[in-house]
Design an enzyme around this catalytic site. Structure first.
Site, PDB file in Angstrom:
ATOM      1  N   SER A   1     -62.223  20.729  27.197  1.00 38.28           N
ATOM      2  CA  SER A   1     -63.120  21.309  26.396  1.00 38.28           C
ATOM      3  C   SER A   1     -62.915  21.503  25.134  1.00 38.28           C
ATOM      4  CB  SER A   1     -64.246  22.516  26.910  1.00 38.28           C
ATOM      5  OG  SER A   1     -65.110  22.634  26.157  1.00 38.28           O
TER       6      SER A   1
ATOM      7  N   GLU B   1     -69.632   9.801  33.813  1.00 39.47           N
ATOM      8  CA  GLU B   1     -70.415  10.045  32.920  1.00 39.47           C
ATOM      9  C   GLU B   1     -70.635   8.320  31.606  1.00 39.47           C
ATOM     10  OE1 GLU B   1     -70.539  15.075  32.612  1.00 39.47           O
ATOM     11  OE2 GLU B   1     -70.064  13.771  30.753  1.00 39.47           O
TER      12      GLU B   1
ATOM     13  N   ASN C   1     -77.024 -26.297  17.035  1.00 39.55           N
ATOM     14  CA  ASN C   1     -78.240 -26.430  17.743  1.00 39.55           C
ATOM     15  C   ASN C   1     -77.141 -26.418  19.727  1.00 39.55           C
ATOM     16  OD1 ASN C   1     -79.945 -25.969  15.962  1.00 39.55           O
ATOM     17  ND2 ASN C   1     -80.630 -27.382  16.293  1.00 39.55           N
TER      18      ASN C   1
ATOM     19  N   GLN D   1     -80.109 -16.900  16.862  1.00 36.42           N
ATOM     20  CA  GLN D   1     -78.946 -16.170  16.394  1.00 36.42           C
ATOM     21  C   GLN D   1     -78.740 -14.741  17.224  1.00 36.42           C
ATOM     22  OE1 GLN D   1     -77.337 -17.052  12.859  1.00 36.42           O
ATOM     23  NE2 GLN D   1     -77.597 -15.075  12.197  1.00 36.42           N
TER      24      GLN D   1
ATOM     25  N   HIS E   1     -82.966  12.755  48.891  1.00 37.65           N
ATOM     26  CA  HIS E   1     -84.124  13.989  48.566  1.00 37.65           C
ATOM     27  C   HIS E   1     -82.986  14.352  47.492  1.00 37.65           C
ATOM     28  CE1 HIS E   1     -87.805  11.789  49.845  1.00 37.65           C
ATOM     29  NE2 HIS E   1     -87.491  12.646  51.246  1.00 37.65           N
TER      30      HIS E   1
ATOM     31  N   LYS F   1     -62.470  23.685  31.619  1.00 40.24           N
ATOM     32  CA  LYS F   1     -62.774  23.207  31.595  1.00 40.24           C
ATOM     33  C   LYS F   1     -62.203  21.638  32.086  1.00 40.24           C
ATOM     34  CE  LYS F   1     -67.009  22.912  31.220  1.00 40.24           C
ATOM     35  NZ  LYS F   1     -67.876  21.983  30.154  1.00 40.24           N
TER      36      LYS F   1
ATOM     37  N   LYS G   1     -75.788 -13.683  20.767  1.00 40.71           N
ATOM     38  CA  LYS G   1     -74.630 -13.250  20.870  1.00 40.71           C
ATOM     39  C   LYS G   1     -74.444 -11.884  21.014  1.00 40.71           C
ATOM     40  CE  LYS G   1     -74.213 -17.474  18.813  1.00 40.71           C
ATOM     41  NZ  LYS G   1     -76.095 -17.647  18.792  1.00 40.71           N
TER      42      LYS G   1
END
Length: 457
Positions: free
Chosen positions: A277, A290, A110, A322, A156, A283, A325
């Site tokens: 892509s 992202e 522990n 446990q 905004h 692309k 972790k």
């Protein structure tokens, strides 16, 4: 295989039950920290006369050999031995004989696992602090090149007022500086030793907890043995600081994604941090930005997961803990990777200064300049605001911008307008004049860059 704790048991669990309860599949990441804690513990045991110097040296020799194998990735671990602690103890006993069993004198798994995690997080937080500083350096380097690069500032997601691109970049520098402060404060709780607290109540052996803490470089010890083995606040703090950091990175990632779009065209990301892509040849996707934006969610999840695990636990240690972790390891990996990627994106991206400045020309982001112009001549700001609002409405109805109005139209709205109004409407003039402390004025931005550099020394 007979468990090291199995003296009281007459039956052993089935293999699938062992696998469900074992943590070795993930806590083996703590192997070096576990050995470090054991080396300190046996040194303390010898100092207190609990084991002999000869026994301690034999144990240390074995631990160093295990450490060398661990660093070379030459260790094999057993699910039957459950966790990293029992695996290392078993390896040690195989290597040096029964004296290896004396290593566990005066401690429990522990307090052992608790000290491992304190050591692990201390190392990782110090590394994360270095990574934050590296990202800050990239921000400052880019900012120095673009103090007088003008871009629209937004509220905004609508164009608000023109600002220096460097000023925008430095906003993230200061967010990261606050993140560093949170991690540094977290270290105050991380750098506390639970070693010697035992299972929950301390030990009858005459150990010296202060000595083992000193050997491990801890600032202090837990004052209560129950608290020492059941506390995971230091991990929660780490996850909280990490969640805020990832929120900052996610906000920046969102802007990177917008700026690199065809609609904005403010920047172009390096091919190294973009993908294509499988169907659309044209692309160039900002996938790394992202991913960072998306990975913020898993870090938040790790925080809420641990909060939920801990919320109903009685003192002291419970097997539920446990589950502390994997989320911690995942958060470390996610934060470290995100910071490295972001520093690379900033270092290699191309800034389209002309496109940024062009975006400040055909909008109404200079409307505040008109209101300030009138206020500087004595007109109350609220009246100035209303006059400018009416001029904007005229422009909207005519399909033009404020700079397109002739002087007569300005003076019809207010006699305070003079020929110098057109200079005041220039975006660069608007930016340059905003020299209040912390503002976007060029002199203020140069000053902010110097302050930022001081923070990184």
């Amino acid at each position: 295989m007979k468990k090291l704790w199995g003296g009281r048991f007459t039956q052993t669990a089935e293999e699938w039950v062992d696998e469900f309860g074992a943590s070795i599949s993930f806590d083996q990441q703590l192997v070096l920290e576990d050995i470090e804690g054991s080396l300190a513990h046996v040194t303390m045991l010898a100092s207190c006369g609990i084991v002999t110097e000869e026994e301690a040296e034999l144990i240390k020799k074995g631990l160093y050999e295990i450490k060398e194998k661990a660093e070379k990735d030459e260790l094999s671990f057993s699910v039957e031995l459950e966790d990293i602690h029992l695996n290392i103890e078993s390896l040690l006993t195989e290597m040096i004989g029964p004296v290896g069993g004396k290593l566990h004198t005066g401690r429990s798994r522990n307090d052992q696992v608790a000290v491992d995690m304190h050591l692990y997080l201390r190392n990782q937080v110090e590394h994360i602090l270095d990574l934050i500083t590296e990202m800050q350096k990239e921000l400052v380097t880019l900012a120095e090149q673009h103090v007088e690069t003008i871009m629209p500032g937004y509220t905004h997601l609508q164009r608000a007022q023109p600002i220096s691109f460097a000023h925008h970049l430095l906003a993230y520098f200061w967010m990261l500086e606050r993140d560093k402060a949170r991690y540094i404060d977290n270290l105050n709780r991380i750098n506390v030793s639970p070693l010697g607290a035992g299972a929950l109540a301390g030990t009858t052996f005459p150990i010296d907890r202060y000595l083992s803490a000193e050997i491990l470089g801890f600032d202090s010890i837990y004052e209560n043995s129950l608290d020492a083995v059941s506390d995971r606040d230091f991990i929660l703090e780490f996850m909280s600081a990490s969640s805020i950091l990832m929120m900052h990175l996610s906000r920046f990632a969102e802007e990177i994604i917008l700026w690199s779009s065809q609609e904005f065209q403010f920047i172009e990301l390096s091919d190294s941090f973009s993908t294509g892509s499988s169907i659309m040849p044209q692309k160039k996707n900002p996938d790394m930005a992202e991913l960072i934006r998306g990975k913020s969610g898993r870090v938040y999840g790790n925080l809420f997961g641990l909060l939920t695990i801990l919320k109903g636990l009685p003192l002291a240690y419970n097997k539920d803990m446990q589950e502390d972790k994997e989320g911690m390891f995942d958060t470390v990996k996610t934060v470290s990777g995100s910071l490295k990627i972001f520093a690379g994106m900033i270092r290699t991206m191309k800034v389209k200064s002309a496109q940024m400045e062009k975006a400040t020309q055909n909008d109404f982001s200079n409307a505040t300049e008109l209101a300030d112009y009138l206020s500087a001549k004595g007109l109350p700001f609220r009246q100035a605001h209303e006059i400018v609002g009416e001029l904007v409405l005229i422009c909207v109805q005519k399909g033009c911008y404020l700079k397109d109005l002739n002087l007569e139209e300005f003076q019809k709205a207010s006699a305070l307008f003079e020929a110098d109004i057109y200079e005041a409407l220039e975006p660069k003039t608007a930016v340059k004049r905003r020299n209040s402390a912390g503002g976007t004025g060029f002199s203020q931005v140069y000053h902010a860059i110097e302050k930022a550099k001081e923070c990184m020394k």
